[in-house]
Scaffold this active site. Structure first.
Site, mmCIF file in Angstrom:
data_model
loop_
_atom_site.group_PDB
_atom_site.id
_atom_site.type_symbol
_atom_site.label_atom_id
_atom_site.label_comp_id
_atom_site.label_asym_id
_atom_site.label_seq_id
_atom_site.Cartn_x
_atom_site.Cartn_y
_atom_site.Cartn_z
ATOM 1 N N ASP A 59 6.152 -5.058 -32.264
ATOM 2 C CA ASP A 59 5.960 -3.730 -31.385
ATOM 3 C C ASP A 59 7.380 -3.226 -30.793
ATOM 4 O O ASP A 59 7.965 -3.936 -30.138
ATOM 5 C CB ASP A 59 5.037 -4.227 -30.206
ATOM 6 N N ASP B 19 6.757 4.027 -30.533
ATOM 7 C CA ASP B 19 5.783 2.938 -29.917
ATOM 8 C C ASP B 19 4.831 2.645 -31.187
ATOM 9 O O ASP B 19 3.986 3.240 -31.535
ATOM 10 C CB ASP B 19 5.000 3.511 -28.861
#
Length: 451
Positions: free
Chosen positions: A321, A108
């Site tokens: 992201d 992440d």
């Protein structure tokens, strides 16, 4: 990530967008924002008591030995290659503890705090097989309340922390869907092949049964994995996911040097001086890209470049992201994308239909035909660097015969940023060079075992 009946992705936020947590469900979008800290519950107290007893069982000289080893640890020479599983998240397995226990974690780049599932294994009630057993690791230790990280108002670490009844550092977060993420902050090593081991790193230890995966926080925050472990660069290649299949694809992940990097095109990350004026919509720990425009079907849309740059309040920041599934755009950019899609295939749009509370450009029918009508989509950046989204990947099969353009409106999520999600990173090397503060892109067949 949007709140739905069941959440796929959760976003830890700095100033409500610092980092995020992901879970695996089939029919959900990807964003959920932390709102407030939570008091210590009875369940939390029992968890803390277990961790406290574990901490007390450690010999003090072992703790001193661990601290001394950390102080004298040489810089880590990363040269690590691993595979990861991809369905709607990038799930890596990393060796943690002494001796190492393999832990599944969601890669992440939007999160700072890494955390794992911690359980003491018991024959009566076995925990998930992927959980971490602290009692089996000689390098595990728990942060006490007087540790500096547990003190409030640390500028770049907004995760709420409290002191529990056992004087251990406890963190807790509520998410928009009511989910509570909480646990104790601990120190633990990552043990890689060839007897290479990181110093003890700070991460979260969640002792409640929950999702099978933890989080590997990879943003620019000082407590992220890459910052604590001093990783100079990392990269991943997201494999192509075909339609609404339930097959888990396999991609490639590098810590350190990537032998393919000579083929990458690089763009410098945007940096911003510290301002005395508050920027409530800006995430200083995100990978902020110099995006300049969008093309659909070869046509450059009439979007001001200002829509992709943060204004005085931070709105308009463009970040990449790995933890967010789809791409989300601020209204100034999204309106132009939707306008062009309506012009091309407006008669086929499902009126009044919104998938997951965020995607509203949806259709019934053949995805290939719809994609062919819309054409390729291109994200444009400085230095002429582009991310080409082929017509086959413009729309996603969300189930029930429905296909949606994989771009949503940011304001439906309560944010004011542009986010390029992992769906639009498929068949693409993405490298984060922390030393030169740049991001590289390289086209690849990410499903190949030779990448």
């Amino acid at each position: 990530m949007a709140s739905c009946s069941s959440l796929f992705f959760l976003l830890f936020a700095l100033l409500l967008l610092n980092s995020f947590h992901l879970t695996v469900e089939e029919d959900t979008i990807s964003l959920s924002f932390p709102l407030t800290s939570a008091p210590l519950s009875k369940t939390s107290a029992s968890r803390a008591k277990y961790l406290s007893s574990l901490l007390m069982s450690r010999r003090s000289n072992q703790t001193k030995k661990t601290a001394g080893a950390a102080a004298s640890s040489p810089p880590f020479n990363y040269n690590y290659r691993s595979l990861f599983k991809y369905s709607m998240a990038l799930i890596v397995s990393l060796p943690i503890g002494t001796p190492p226990q393999s832990q599944q974690m969601v890669l992440d780049t939007g999160s700072q705090l890494s955390w794992i599932q911690c359980h003491r294994k018991s024959p009566r009630k076995p925990p998930p097989t992927t959980s971490f057993d602290p009692s089996l690791s000689s390098s595990f230790s728990i942060l006490p309340c007087n540790h500096p990280v547990c003190k409030p108002r640390i500028p770049d670490f907004t995760l709420p922390t409290t002191c529990d009844q056992n004087r251990l550092c406890h963190y807790s977060y509520f998410y928009a869907d009511g989910t509570l993420a909480e646990g104790n902050l601990v120190r633990e090593r990552f043990s890689f092949p060839a007897s290479r081991t990181t110093p003890p790193l700070i991460l979260g230890c969640a002792a409640e049964p929950g999702e099978a995966e933890g989080i590997l926080g990879m943003n620019l925050g000082r407590l992220s994995f890459i910052s604590q472990a001093k990783v100079p660069r990392f990269s991943y290649c997201v494999p192509l996911r075909r339609g609404n299949d339930k097959i888990t694809r396999t991609g490639t992940f590098y810590l350190g040097h990537n032998p393919n990097s000579h083929t990458f095109q690089y763009i410098n990350l945007l940096t911003f001086p510290r301002s005395h004026q508050p920027m409530p919509n800006f995430d200083p720990l995100a990978y902020t890209l110099p995006m300049v425009g969008i093309k659909i079907g070869g046509k450059k849309l009439n979007i001001s470049a200002a829509a992709f740059r943060p204004d005085a309040g931070g709105s308009g920041q463009t970040m990449i992201d790995s933890g967010t599934q789809y791409t989300f755009l601020v209204e100034a950019a999204y309106a132009k994308v939707r306008e062009e899609v309506v012009r091309l295939v407006g008669k086929r749009l499902k009126k009044g239909f919104v998938y997951g509370g965020a995607l509203d450009m949806c259709f019934d029918g053949n995805a290939v035909e719809i994609g062919r009508t819309i054409g390729d989509m291109v994200f444009q950046f400085e230095k002429g660097v582009e991310i080409l989204i082929s017509k086959e990947r413009v729309v996603d099969d969300v189930g029930g015969g429905v296909r949606c353009v994989a771009v949503g409106r940011s304001e439906t999520l309560g944010i004011a940023s542009n986010i390029i999600g992992n769906f639009h990173q498929q068949n693409l090397w993405v490298e984060f060079d922390l030393v030169r503060r740049r991001v590289g892109f390289g086209v690849a067949d990410c499903s190949s075992r030779f990448v």
